[in-house]
Design a protein around this motif. Structure first.
Motif, mmCIF file in Angstrom:
data_model
loop_
_atom_site.group_PDB
_atom_site.id
_atom_site.type_symbol
_atom_site.label_atom_id
_atom_site.label_comp_id
_atom_site.label_asym_id
_atom_site.label_seq_id
_atom_site.Cartn_x
_atom_site.Cartn_y
_atom_site.Cartn_z
ATOM 1 N N TRP A 178 0.869 -1.176 0.000
ATOM 2 C CA TRP A 178 0.000 0.000 0.000
ATOM 3 C C TRP A 178 0.901 1.219 0.000
ATOM 4 O O TRP A 178 1.674 1.419 0.946
ATOM 5 C CB TRP A 178 -0.901 0.014 1.236
ATOM 6 N N CYS A 179 0.813 2.017 -1.060
ATOM 7 C CA CYS A 179 1.688 3.184 -1.223
ATOM 8 C C CYS A 179 3.146 2.768 -1.045
ATOM 9 O O CYS A 179 3.617 1.885 -1.744
ATOM 10 C CB CYS A 179 1.277 4.302 -0.270
ATOM 11 N N ASP A 180 3.850 3.356 -0.094
ATOM 12 C CA ASP A 180 5.271 3.041 0.079
ATOM 13 C C ASP A 180 5.505 2.125 1.284
ATOM 14 O O ASP A 180 6.569 2.169 1.907
ATOM 15 C CB ASP A 180 6.092 4.323 0.230
ATOM 16 N N LEU A 181 4.506 1.277 1.583
ATOM 17 C CA LEU A 181 4.608 0.362 2.714
ATOM 18 C C LEU A 181 4.257 -1.059 2.300
ATOM 19 O O LEU A 181 3.353 -1.277 1.485
ATOM 20 C CB LEU A 181 3.654 0.793 3.838
ATOM 21 N N TRP A 182 4.985 -2.036 2.876
ATOM 22 C CA TRP A 182 4.562 -3.432 2.838
ATOM 23 C C TRP A 182 3.666 -3.687 4.040
ATOM 24 O O TRP A 182 3.933 -3.195 5.139
ATOM 25 C CB TRP A 182 5.754 -4.389 2.924
ATOM 26 N N GLN A 183 2.616 -4.502 3.834
ATOM 27 C CA GLN A 183 1.728 -4.860 4.931
ATOM 28 C C GLN A 183 1.412 -6.345 4.855
ATOM 29 O O GLN A 183 1.254 -6.901 3.767
ATOM 30 C CB GLN A 183 0.430 -4.055 4.861
ATOM 31 N N ALA A 184 1.324 -6.986 6.021
ATOM 32 C CA ALA A 184 0.990 -8.408 6.086
ATOM 33 C C ALA A 184 -0.520 -8.557 6.252
ATOM 34 O O ALA A 184 -1.132 -7.901 7.103
ATOM 35 C CB ALA A 184 1.715 -9.071 7.247
#
Length: 427
Positions: free
Chosen positions: A309-315
């Protein structure tokens, strides 16, 4: 509770902005028909009021469990092709993906705040909403009618200027809240609590272009703008709170964040702390779904997948179940709201900590926002969400706190989640 005539209510863009979750093929022609708004302090149970409003529209909410053959069938006999990936159903007899005809009911946009969710289950709704006038429950019925469209851009937008952000607590106070949660974990009161901070900024001019930029952020599965007289909500959430299609319900909790770099992805995958925090919330989601599920039908379809999401990784994970016979919308809302990924475990105990600890209400954030159509529903969790009232813009961000949380790192993570939202508002 207020049921408002859309010809009288409505900001200039309220009818021309695509509602979050609305079918793309209907975006340019959908029209608002009727509206429900409810706020904390109004009479009535928000879940019951919402169901009654949707039932009056023709969106039956009493039983979402029935599935027959290749069609998903909800109360009232409205059918949807079983392969519809977005769970957005058409009118009876219409081919999948075809546009609604004039006179058709398209569906309803629905927003339920975290405070309204608490009221639904008899919990403390927490501190007052800092966004003045923002409703805690909104339902807007949309149809396709032979009325002139409101054309966006016919009136020049006033220039947008955003003032400095004013947080509701300092970095030190936020970090102290993290330490307070760790102490509660140490006492055995809770296992995990989601701590959320808030900031607001004054503005001048028309906020709609800035809100549309927020809704268009990459990775926003529930991207859209919802508005009324004196307020608007822009959502860029990637997280599914509750979705029903084919008689099956699913939820997709997100827990675990790192910068969207190769090193950040590897770190997220290797983090025992993040994985333990994530699995705890998956277990909570399984428990929540079991309250509306057929016996033995709860399953984890996907565990700890890493997405951007945007400039982030998310689990994220996906938990699903076959709905028990007779399970309706009110049952689903009371089982799943507020979302476990933004409350904690055990949910009730975590909510008590949140209500006593956070300095302002969660407003538009950490609630539910999405689309309900004949035979299905798809509601996102309102993380990555902005609200504006008549004077100020409001942003919320936070994260789950466990025994292994570092206070300063948690404050930095909340700032990282808010960063793309603030940048989109600045333009």
């Amino acid at each position: 509770m207020t049921i408002l005539d859309p010809l009288v209510l409505g900001m200039p863009d309220a009818l021309s902005d695509k509602a979050p979750g609305a079918p793309s093929e209907c975006a340019d022609t959908v029209r608002e028909r009727s509206r429900l708004e409810w706020r904390i302090g109004d009479s009535g149970d928000p879940a019951a009021l919402l169901c009654a409003f949707l039932d009056d529209l023709g969106l039956a909410t009493g039983d979402l469990s029935v599935a027959t053959g290749d069609l998903s069938v909800a109360t009232g006999g409205l059918s949807v092709p079983a392969g519809d990936p977005a769970g957005r159903l058409g009118q009876p007899g219409r081919p999948a993906g075809s546009a609604c005809r004039d006179g058709d009911l398209c569906g309803a946009a629905v927003f339920v705040s975290a405070a309204a969710s608490a009221v639904m289950i008899g919990a403390d709704p927490g501190p007052a909403n800092p966004a003045e006038g923002l409703p805690d429950l909104v339902a807007i019925g949309y149809g396709h009618d032979r009325v002139p469209a409101r054309i966006r851009g016919t009136v020049p937008a006033a220039g947008w200027r955003l003032g400095p952000w004013r947080p509701s607590w300092t970095r030190e106070q936020h970090a102290a809240a993290v330490r307070r949660v760790r102490e509660a974990i140490g006492r055995g009161d809770v296992y995990q609590v989601n701590v959320v901070g808030h900031a607001s900024a004054g503005y001048e001019g028309d906020p709609m272009p800035a809100l549309r930029r927020v809704a268009a952020l990459p990775g926003a599965r529930y991207g859209g703008v919802l508005s009324g007289r004196g307020w608007a909500i822009a959502c860029a959430s990637p997280e599914t709170l509750v979705r029903v299609a084919g008689g099956r319900v699913s939820t997709c909790p997100i827990k675990g964040t790192r910068p969207a770099t190769p090193a950040g992805r590897a770190e997220l995958l290797a983090s025992d702390k993040e994985r333990a925090e994530h699995v705890m919330i998956v277990d909570l989601a399984r428990n929540d779904l079991s309250r509306v599920a057929g016996t033995g039908s709860v399953r984890v379809d996907e565990l700890y997948a890493v997405r951007r999401w945007c400039d982030l990784w998310q689990a994220t994970s996906t938990v699903s179940a076959a709905l028990a016979p007779g399970a309706g919308l009110a049952d689903l809302l009371r089982a799943l709201c507020p979302g476990g990924s933004v409350t904690g475990a055990p949910k009730r105990a975590a909510m008590e900590e949140i209500a006593a600890m956070e300095p302002v209400g969660r407003g538009a954030s950490m609630g539910a926002l999405g689309w309900i159509a004949p035979g299905s529903l798809d509601l996102g969790l309102t993380i990555r969400t902005v609200a504006v009232d008549g004077r100020r813009a409001h942003v919320w961000a936070g994260g789950g706190i466990t025994w292994g949380s570092d206070p300063e790192a948690e404050v930095d993570e909340a700032a990282a989640k808010a960063g793309p939202i603030l940048a989109a508002l600045r333009g």
